[in-house]
Design an enzyme around this catalytic site. Structure first.
Site, PDB file in Angstrom:
ATOM      1  N   ASP A 229       0.680  -1.211  -0.037  1.00  0.00           N
ATOM      2  CA  ASP A 229       0.075  -0.036  -0.108  1.00  0.00           C
ATOM      3  C   ASP A 229       0.791   1.285  -0.080  1.00  0.00           C
ATOM      4  O   ASP A 229       1.939   1.311   0.592  1.00  0.00           O
ATOM      5  CB  ASP A 229      -0.970  -0.037   1.049  1.00  0.00           C
ATOM      6  CG  ASP A 229      -1.791   1.080   1.348  1.00  0.00           C
ATOM      7  OD1 ASP A 229      -2.660   1.397   0.582  1.00  0.00           O
ATOM      8  OD2 ASP A 229      -1.475   2.008   2.295  1.00  0.00           O
ATOM      9  N   GLU A 259       0.918  -0.437  -5.264  1.00  0.00           N
ATOM     10  CA  GLU A 259      -0.080   0.562  -5.378  1.00  0.00           C
ATOM     11  C   GLU A 259       0.845   1.886  -5.330  1.00  0.00           C
ATOM     12  O   GLU A 259       1.051   2.376  -4.097  1.00  0.00           O
ATOM     13  CB  GLU A 259      -1.188   0.394  -4.371  1.00  0.00           C
ATOM     14  CG  GLU A 259      -2.300   1.654  -4.457  1.00  0.00           C
ATOM     15  CD  GLU A 259      -2.310   2.835  -3.499  1.00  0.00           C
ATOM     16  OE1 GLU A 259      -3.013   3.695  -3.744  1.00  0.00           O
ATOM     17  OE2 GLU A 259      -1.402   2.649  -2.616  1.00  0.00           O
TER      18      GLU A 259
END
Length: 497
Positions: A229, A259
């Site tokens: 993340d 991401e």
């Protein structure tokens, strides 16, 4: 893969149970990997998982008012992972390494408040503040790790309790500061700080502690991969070192997808190059292209849908997705693909040869939020998944010669020689002449989505004209090859606004 969660799942502690019970069904439909939500203890029981409190608490200890997480207990997490593995499905865990939240105690330290729109610009003198930075994890009582976090393990916080002030406060001290500009996103001058207490990977203890947690976490859960993340906010050299460490410990096949939320694919490509093309990335630019096509189809040039995307430029590193928890309505990165366009979008990512397609849980099962008027389209996606397994093989030939109607064919391979032809239209009823190979000359093709009722005969050169309904998708395969449970199906519904 399927992203098996969304932002608005009920806080009933039953999600790991649902996933466990769904494993067989997912396998039968062709899902080969599941991306699970952050499975560690957050700020509260309602936390989706991105408000990270204790990475070592997977729903085992009474902390932050709860033993279970939003999704269930540690035991139930294990049961879900075991069930997925039993049916040959890999498990990718969402791992949040950028920040920590809901500390146990405040501490006093020196800091400078900076401009939220330019993190290099100080808007205060250095002064003492009081921030939530001491993490003791009393409920865990040092099990698994005795590491405690203090203010010097962080680079910034979002609140000064001493003056009851919100903002971005850069912590001052020996060796402190934001990550170097070339190591993080250059948004806001330097986008090292995102939220809560920002972890300082420049501190010598943090990298080692993170490695030890990763080793424990992977051994504890048996996961097959990690979705990293918010990497745009973490030093790129740190991500590189952590990926190398995990691969050394667990093998080169351990999967990573990062991401990095950025529409400019050139930035993603530069990041991939910096990381020696060592993992996959979410194809954010392609998601935005799908969003824009759905919002303004009359003015969007469908022939340019793939321009400037990982899908086109670096497809082997691209995880393609239609929507996710950040893009759905109500989120800060809202860029929702309109429901009418979702069948077309899933047809593209599931049936072409580019990228690693990711289904979004509520696009399949329906959204929980009352303000999102979309109940998913399981029937249509099931059919696309079936077509993917049976017919979507070989190279993709694209026909991008019309602003509102495009198509592509799959040529098949030695084990699956049939292939398919796909046409989508974002405006009126249309058609596309495409070639499926001369080996199919004389064969009769049908639209197996079920909306076009006519049959098409392939000419001696392997070409034919394939039609599509307005704002729709059609998928054409040889009639003789369509022998399965869908043979007598009258077609799957499309969703109309």
């Amino acid at each position: 893969m399927m992203q098996y969660f969304e932002w608005d799942l009920p806080n009933d502690g039953k999600h790991w149970q649902r996933l466990r019970d769904d494993a067989k069904h997912l396998s039968e439909k062709g899902i080969t990997a599941v991306w699970i939500p952050p499975c560690f203890k957050g700020t509260s029981q309602e936390d989706v998982g991105y408000g990270v409190y204790d990475l070592y608490d997977l729903g085992e200890f009474k902390q932050k008012g709860t033993t279970r997480t939003k999704y269930g207990t540690k035991e139930e997490l294990h049961e879900a992972i075991d069930a997925l593995h039993e049916y040959g499905i890999q498990v990718y865990a969402d791992v949040v390494l950028n920040h920590k939240a809901a500390a146990d105690e405040t501490e006093s330290f020196q800091a400078i408040q900076v401009d939220e729109n330019d993190r290099h610009k100080a808007i205060s003198e250095e002064h003492e503040i009081e921030g939530w930075t001491h993490f003791q994890f009393p409920g865990r009582e040092r099990k698994y790790s005795d590491f405690e976090w203090h203010w010097y393990h962080f680079s910034g916080v979002s609140r000064d309790e001493k003056l009851d002030t919100e903002g971005i406060f850069q912590i001052v001290g020996e060796g402190k500061g934001w990550a170097d500009d070339d190591e993080v996103s250059d948004e806001f001058g330097n986008y090292d700080y995102l939220m809560f207490a920002d972890i300082d990977y420049g501190h010598e203890e943090i990298l080692e502690e993170t490695k030890q947690w990763l080793k424990w976490f992977i051994n504890e859960t048996g996961i097959d991969g990690i979705r990293l993340d918010a990497v745009k906010h973490i030093k790129s050299s740190v991500i590189n070192e952590l990926v190398d460490y995990v691969r050394t410990e667990f093998g080169e096949d351990f999967f990573f997808v990062a991401e990095y939320w950025e529409q400019d694919t050139e930035v993603l490509e530069q990041y991939l190059e910096k990381q020696d093309f060592d993992f996959s990335m979410m194809d954010v630019g392609f998601h935005y292209a799908l969003h824009e096509a759905s919002v303004d189809p009359k003015n969007f040039d469908l022939a340019k849908l793939f321009d400037g995307t990982l899908y086109r430029n670096d497809a082997r590193y691209a995880v393609t997705f239609v929507d996710n928890h950040d893009s759905q309505p109500g989120q800060s990165l809202e860029s929702f693909v309109k429901p009418w366009f979702k069948p077309l979008a899933y047809g593209i990512i599931l049936l072409s040869s580019y990228g690693y397609p990711c289904l979004y849980y509520p696009d399949y099962y329906g959204y929980q939020a009352k303000d999102i008027d979309y109940n998913g389209n399981q029937e249509l996606i099931d059919k696309l998944l079936y077509i993917r397994q049976q017919f979507a093989y070989g190279e993709t030939a694209r026909y991008l010669d019309d602003a509102s109607c495009i198509g592509f064919t799959r040529s098949g391979d030695d084990d699956h020689p049939v292939g398919c032809a796909v046409v989508i239209s974002t405006t009126e009823e249309n058609q596309k002449e495409m070639n499926v190979g001369s080996l199919h000359a004389g064969e009769t093709y049908i639209d197996v989505i079920g909306y076009r009722k006519e049959e098409v005969t392939i000419d001696e050169n392997g070409s034919a004209v394939f039609a599509v309904d307005a704002t729709s998708i059609s998928v054409w395969v040889p009639k003789k090859s369509w022998k399965n449970k869908y043979t007598n199906n009258d077609g799957c519904r499309l969703y109309n606004d």
